[in-house]
Design an enzyme around this catalytic site. Structure first.
Site, short mmCIF file in Angstrom:
data_model
loop_
_atom_site.label_atom_id
_atom_site.label_comp_id
_atom_site.label_asym_id
_atom_site.label_seq_id
_atom_site.Cartn_x
_atom_site.Cartn_y
_atom_site.Cartn_z
N ASN A 33 75.21 18.80 -10.86
CA ASN A 33 73.84 19.29 -10.92
C ASN A 33 72.79 18.18 -10.92
O ASN A 33 71.66 18.41 -10.51
CB ASN A 33 73.68 20.15 -12.18
CG ASN A 33 72.24 20.42 -12.54
OD1 ASN A 33 71.57 21.22 -11.89
ND2 ASN A 33 71.74 19.74 -13.57
N TYR A 72 65.78 13.02 -0.36
CA TYR A 72 66.27 14.17 -1.12
C TYR A 72 67.01 15.16 -0.21
O TYR A 72 68.10 15.63 -0.53
CB TYR A 72 65.08 14.87 -1.79
CG TYR A 72 65.46 16.01 -2.71
CD1 TYR A 72 66.00 15.77 -3.97
CD2 TYR A 72 65.24 17.33 -2.32
CE1 TYR A 72 66.32 16.82 -4.82
CE2 TYR A 72 65.56 18.38 -3.16
CZ TYR A 72 66.11 18.12 -4.41
OH TYR A 72 66.44 19.17 -5.24
N ALA A 73 66.42 15.46 0.96
CA ALA A 73 67.05 16.39 1.89
C ALA A 73 68.40 15.87 2.36
O ALA A 73 69.36 16.63 2.50
CB ALA A 73 66.13 16.66 3.07
N LYS A 122 70.99 16.41 -0.41
CA LYS A 122 71.34 17.82 -0.61
C LYS A 122 72.13 18.38 0.57
O LYS A 122 73.02 19.23 0.39
CB LYS A 122 70.08 18.64 -0.87
CG LYS A 122 69.38 18.28 -2.19
CD LYS A 122 70.32 18.42 -3.38
CE LYS A 122 69.63 18.17 -4.70
NZ LYS A 122 70.52 18.38 -5.87
#
Length: 240
Positions: A81, A146-147, A150
């Site tokens: 997480n 970030y993309a 993820k």
């Protein structure tokens, strides 16, 4: 009987936000022990042990895995997480910001999973859930780092779903891809942008952390025993 009676779970970034909400839910539904691996600590809960671990440091992660195995004798659930943002347009993105987000969001999940996997292999079972993002599926301006992380977690999800079960082990790997969630991370976003995000969402609001935790709990539980290699979007329908 609780949904997670006797189960032991590990959550990275469990001290606050979505991670802490997941920890509360698992414990409320009978988990024997929930560990948080984080560089910060949150409020105490019965059955919630918070270990100060930098998941970008493989030695710290391995030491924590040995400690958890020695204490609990098994690890049934792993939730990757932990995540950070360092948002910049591509023309202004510093290498340090790229590297830090990569190390925490993607390499951290690799380190923790590699350290914990042997326990799941030994017991021939386990559920791994990677917390991705709608940004990892569709991209977003100013979030190249970030993309990428993820999206990388989604790639790991598909790969691990095949690899960890190839010898018949019931070690499932799935991902949850939240939309925008009402956590501390999003509180730095200007109010007018949040209002715009809400207006564009069919449900006209942000998600609450418990709504993400509920999705994670389903994938962690025996109720999803035939779900493997799936990315569950929890975004209010923002991309339909």
């Amino acid at each position: 009987m609780g949904r997670f009676d006797g189960k032991v779970a590990v959550i990275t970034g469990g001290a606050n936000g979505i991670g802490y909400e997941i920890a509360k839910l698992l414990l409320a539904q009978g988990a024997k022990q929930v560990y948080s691996l984080d560089i910060t600590t949150g409020a105490e809960l019965d059955g919630f042990k918070q270990l100060h671990v930098d998941i970008t440091n493989r030695d710290e992660v391995r030491s924590a895995a040995e400690q958890m195995n020695a204490e609990s004798g098994r690890i049934d659930i792993l939730i990757n997480n932990a995540g950070i943002t360092k948002d910049r347009l591509m023309t202004k993105l510093e290498e340090a910001d790229w590297e830090q987000v990569m190390k925490v969001n993607l390499s951290g999940a690799f380190h923790v999973t590699q350290a914990i996997l042997p326990a799941m292999i030994e017991q021939n079972s386990g559920s791994i859930i990677n917390i991705s993002s709608v940004v990892g599926v569709y991209g977003n301006i100013g979030q190249s780092n970030y993309a990428a992380t993820k999206a990388g977690l989604i790639g790991l999800t598909y790969t691990w779903a095949k690899e960890f079960t190839r010898k018949g082990a019931a070690i499932r790997t799935n991902a949850v891809a939240p939309g925008y969630v009402n956590t501390e991370m999003i509180q730095s976003v200007p109010e007018h942008i949040l209002d715009d995000l809400k207006a564009k969402n069919p449900l006209k609001r942000l998600a609450e952390p418990i709504e993400i935790a509920n999705a994670v709990a389903f994938l962690a539980s025996d109720e999803s025993s035939y779900v493997n290699g799936h990315v569950l979007s929890v975004d209010g329908g923002m991309r339909i």
